[in-house]
Scaffold this active site. Structure first.
Site, PDB file in Angstrom:
ATOM      1  N   PRO A 661      42.171  27.687  40.908  1.00 22.45           N
ATOM      2  CA  PRO A 661      40.900  26.478  41.538  1.00 22.45           C
ATOM      3  C   PRO A 661      39.696  26.426  41.329  1.00 22.45           C
ATOM      4  O   PRO A 661      39.070  26.029  40.290  1.00 22.45           O
ATOM      5  CB  PRO A 661      41.330  25.792  42.768  1.00 22.45           C
ATOM      6  CG  PRO A 661      42.610  26.549  43.089  1.00 22.45           C
ATOM      7  CD  PRO A 661      42.473  27.784  41.982  1.00 22.45           C
ATOM      8  N   GLU A 734      39.855  20.301  28.267  1.00 18.01           N
ATOM      9  CA  GLU A 734      38.950  19.239  27.095  1.00 18.01           C
ATOM     10  C   GLU A 734      38.977  18.164  28.064  1.00 18.01           C
ATOM     11  O   GLU A 734      37.833  17.102  27.724  1.00 18.01           O
ATOM     12  CB  GLU A 734      39.228  19.309  25.934  1.00 18.01           C
ATOM     13  CG  GLU A 734      39.597  21.019  25.094  1.00 18.01           C
ATOM     14  CD  GLU A 734      39.853  20.536  23.808  1.00 18.01           C
ATOM     15  OE1 GLU A 734      38.937  19.467  22.873  1.00 18.01           O
ATOM     16  OE2 GLU A 734      40.883  20.723  23.626  1.00 18.01           O
TER      17      GLU A 734
END
Ligand code: FES
Ligand code: FES
Lengths: 768, 158
Positions: A661, A734
């Site tokens: 994370p 992205e």
């Protein structure tokens, strides 16, 4: 040459905040090398006899070279060679990334025909960089100039060419639109945008006989190696491309480009290693960024804001010598449930370098259109912008008509709205202010597909108990080194600091392009498989080898944890190092790939790693696989000056399972920050006469600086998605940028009552 | 122009002699001639901050400085931020802990700027850190983490 990134004794990241296994917030293991200056980027390789090449670019937008006079440059101090279109060695035409033949050969990296301003036309090679730079200024060029078409706003550029493969339609969109009780129509535009990684492009090329070694930042080691090999007509194995660190790419470092061919030609012709660094201004035309786009969206809806039809027509600029289609319907045809939709687009050739991939090609401008349009519709029908999105929530993929594998988008709206405090929003534009500042709150969603290609990885276990992971896959900051170490450590049962990862070298097992946000998912899959196989082999030896303390065990009940092998029945515990010693092995090495077992020949592997023909689409299979996000953004607009500041961002994102994370959040935030720059600052300014990119430097092409960026809160709402990938992750890199610009445009509308449909949102558009 | 100069540069506490043309920048002297490749070239025209080093303790853009200008002055690069073999500098440690970088290419310049920013007394608030760190571009977008790292390092250092 070595690709080791870290000396073994360097302390790895601090894992005190929750262990080191996959899913924990381990600091990046390549971090120490990067913060001490020890990490070697491509141009930092020094070789005996190295000389320097500097490129000369065209100063007209179209025409041809009449004469190049190199007399002064040839005679300048230190100059070894001046390459011109007539002097450069002709290369063979290389196949494309689609595995189709390239243009008819030969390939000349410098040509007399000029298609755009800033095209490479000559290169000077000298003993030193300063000498090459000085001599490059002495190259005289006489042109036969013709009229250039600078942009697609020039009427002579015409309507362009239809790209049928990007057209999408279902139902009777035009008819349904005509009958819809509520209709809106608007045109949205995005300018040319540039990748501008802080490490400019360049390379060091060295020949030894017919073997070429290239140190070059690369998002696609195998694909670029193939191009170099084909250009020079040498076997693929003869090219070694080395790229352990890449100073950012964002889509721009996936292909071998003309400057690479020029450097390799010069090295061959001089029989000396050559370093070629593009100057920052040259990077604006040595390869293309995102093309300018425009799209007209017509939405038909009920009075309650339920979509009945979407009609989209779009266009993007391309070059006169190539086609780059920026898929403008990729989000339009995915985000909302609509019974009717028709989308088509064209490409319009102009005198520019061929545009290319920049973070989320397609999804990014597509989301700008549809996420602004749905916002416009929400005001038209008087419904909250979040509510209208939920009202049109797509329960399945509206185009492929397949169920989503996972879509935590509702959860994202809920978590984001709560953290942002959306319920306190006053609906009318210009209704919230703080002194001089008009405050606006905007929302927009984003998405990015899960693409899948096979890859392979080598996992080795060594006599000292350490493990090594090797792959040609790369790390340009996504965290590949770190998550692959975590993956291998988990699968084998080792502390993560006992795993060394080698990446970014064509001598290592193959990997497809680090693009389309696919690499983390596919390489964790390959490493997981190889590491489990290595562990199995170790255990197999442990129970069968006469020298093993576990030889008496009938079946495999051994476990490996923290580098120690033990039997649940008690008895001896031995470290991997000790077992290897007793077995008399110095290593166990296992290579595994994730190709289908029915089709994993050497030829198939080559095709998989060097082309995109084996990339599986997000809807291949029973499910539609996508990552999702929602951005809630606050802007403050100075009422007198029209200046816009982003003051708060809360984004909730569904990238499935996060392997780390800490690193995933960095990538998300990086995308969001690039999106803030896109919304407010970034624009390639093109001279209408000759097509020159006027602001071709970092002082004039503005990207976000530290002072432009507020604190950003990101919330992960994903769940593991095992349809999407072996270990449950979806797209990360992205995703973050998609939807940021429309959220800001929507916030600006809410603040000011002005709808800016043309990026970037600059003050003159707000105060006119 | 081709007439060479012999310079004595004090880099990271050691003296280095090199013979270069007068037009060689400090950045190229460091990277191409002395092997200190930690300082990065992002633009070569004073716009990105990747080449930031310290000259006599102050931050300077090495691409806009000629090597010949720093003779007799103390140059510090990322490689010399701490003595060899020593622990990480608090700013480096904070960059690692806060994940204040991705590709790492702007990072040595950011760290050299951050050390100076704290020393100058310009790390008093997040807003001030943002402002005084804005000469260092980061295309990967590590800015909020850079701010957090500078804040953390400042606390450790004071
Ligand atoms: S390289 Fe010196 S400021 Fe960019
Ligand atoms: S970490 Fe990549 S540019 Fe800053």
């Amino acid at each position: 040459m070595t690709t080791d990134i870290l000396p073994a004794k360097v302390k790895r990241g601090d894992a005190s905040d929750g262990g080191a296994s996959l899913g924990s917030r381990l600091s990046r293991i390549d971090g120490p090398a990067k913060i001490t200056g020890a990490a070697r980027y491509a141009l930092e390789h020094h070789l005996e006899g190295l000389c320097h090449a500097v490129i000369v670019q065209s100063t007209i937008g179209a025409g041809r070279i009449g004469v190049i006079d190199t007399t002064a440059a040839d005679a300048a101090p230190g100059v070894l060679m001046v390459l011109t279109p007539d002097r450069i060695m002709p290369l063979k035409s290389a196949t494309t990334w689609l595995d189709t033949p390239g243009p008819e050969g030969p390939y000349l990296a410098l040509t007399n025909v000029i298609n755009f301003m800033g095209q490479h036309i000559a290169a000077v090679v000298a003993e030193t960089f300063e000498q090459a730079t000085a001599a490059a200024a002495l190259v005289k060029v006489y042109y036969e100039e013709t009229d250039a078409i600078a942009t697609y706003d020039d009427p002579r550029s015409g309507e362009g060419m239809a790209l049928d493969h990007l057209a999408v339609s279902w139902g009777e969109a035009e008819a349904a639109l005509a009958e819809a009780p509520v209709r809106i129509e608007a045109t949205y535009r995005t300018p040319r945008e540039y990748n501008v990684p802080i490490e400019p492009h360049g390379l060091v090329a060295q020949w030894s006989g017919d073997k070429l070694t290239v140190w070059e930042p690369s998002q696609w080691i195998n694909g670029m190696s193939r191009t170099y090999a084909e250009w020079f007509g040498v076997p693929y194995e003869n090219v070694r491309l080395v790229s352990p660190f890449i100073g950012g790419g964002f889509g721009s470092k996936a292909f071998a480009l003309a400057h690479g061919a020029i450097a390799a030609c010069a090295a061959k012709m001089l029989d000396r290693p050559v370093k070629l660094a593009l100057t920052r201004p040259q990077t604006f035309t040595a390869f293309g960024g995102r093309p300018a786009t425009r799209q007209t969206l017509k939405l038909g809806a009920t009075e309650e804001g339920k979509l009945l039809s979407i009609v989209q027509t779009g266009a993007n600029e391309t070059s006169v010598d190539g086609v780059w289609g920026e898929p403008l319907a990729s989000v339009t045809a995915l985000m909302y449930a609509t019974p009717h939709l028709a989308a088509r687009q064209t490409v319009v050739p102009v005198n520019t370098v061929l545009p290319s991939a920049l973070r989320a090609p397609g999804e990014n401008p597509s989301a700008f259109g549809i996420e602004c349009a749905i916002d416009e519709l929400s005001y038209e029908v008087g419904i909250d912008p979040v509510a209208i999105r939920l009202r049109n929530y797509a329960e399945e993929d509206p185009h492929a008509k397949k169920p989503w594998s996972t879509r935590q988008l509702r959860e994202a709206y809920e978590a984001g709205a709560k953290a942002f405090g959306w319920e306190k929003r006053k609906p009318e534009p210009r209704s919230m202010r703080d002194g001089h500042h008009l405050i606006g709150w905007g929302v927009a969603a984003g998405t990015y597909p899960v693409r899948r290609t096979a890859g392979e990885a080598m996992v080795g276990l060594f006599a000292d108990g350490r493990a090594e992971v090797a792959s040609s896959g790369i790390d340009m900051g996504q965290g590949t080194y770190t998550i692959l170490a975590q993956t291998a450590a988990d699968a084998i049962g080792l502390p993560v600091d006992q795993v060394e990862v080698k990446l970014g070298d064509s001598a290592l097992p193959g990997a497809p392009v680090a693009g389309g946000s696919q690499l983390a998912n596919l390489m964790t899959g390959a490493v997981h498989k190889a590491a489990l196989a290595a562990r199995d082999e170790l255990i197999g030896l442990a129970i069968s080898d006469p020298n093993s303390p576990f030889r008496a065990l009938q079946a495999n009940t051994l476990s490996v944890a923290d580098g120690v092998i033990s039997s649940p029945r008690g008895g001896e515990e031995v470290t991997i190092a000790e077992l290897m010693r007793r077995l008399g092995r110095d290593k166990i090495e296992v290579l595994r790939d994730t190709l289908p077992e029915t089709n994993n020949s050497a030829a198939e592997k080559h095709k998989t790693y060097t082309t995109i023909t084996r990339m599986r689409s997000p809807t291949e299979g029973d499910y539609s696989l996508h990552a999702w996000c929602v951005h809630f953004i606050e802007v403050r607009v100075d009422e007198d000056f029209g200046t816009v500041r982003v003051s708060r961002v809360v984004s909730a994102l569904d990238s499935g399972r996060l392997y780390n994370p800490k690193l995933a959040e960095s990538q998300w935030k990086g995308g969001i920050i690039m999106g803030i720059g896109q919304a407010l600052l970034e624009e390639g300014l093109v001279d209408r006469r000759k097509g020159r990119v006027i602001n071709n430097n970092l002082g004039d092409y503005l990207i976000a600086t530290n002072a432009d960026i507020p604190d950003i809160e990101v919330i992960s709402v994903g769940v593991p998605d095992f349809h999407a990938s072996v270990l449950g992750g979806k797209a990360v890199g992205e995703l973050g940028i998609v939807g940021v610009a429309p959220a800001i445009a929507n916030a600006v509308y809410h603040a000011t009552g002005k709808r800016i449909r043309d990026l970037p949102i600059t003050l003159e558009k707000l105060i006119d | 122009m081709s007439k060479s100069l012999t310079l004595k540069l004090a880099v990271n506490g050691a003296s280095h002699e090199l013979t270069v043309e007068p037009r060689v920048t400090l950045l190229d002297a460091l990277r191409e001639h002395l092997g200190f490749t930690g300082s990065k070239k992002g633009c070569d025209q004073g716009q990105c901050g990747a080449c930031t080093v310290h000259v006599d303790g102050e931050r300077v853009l090495a691409c806009l400085t000629l090597a010949a200008q720093v003779e007799g002055r103390a140059v510090t690069t990322i490689e010399g931020l701490t003595p060899e073999g020593a622990d990480l500098h608090p700013v480096q440690a904070a960059f690692l802990a806060q994940d204040a970088f991705q590709c790492g290419y702007c990072t040595p310049g950011q760290i050299m700027s951050a050390v100076a920013c704290i020393k100058e007394g310009h790390a008093g608030s997040d807003a001030e850190i943002r402002e005084y760190m804005s000469g260092n571009l980061c295309r990967c977008g590590a800015y909020p983490h850079i701010v957090a790292a500078v804040r953390e390092a400042k606390e450790v250092m004071s």
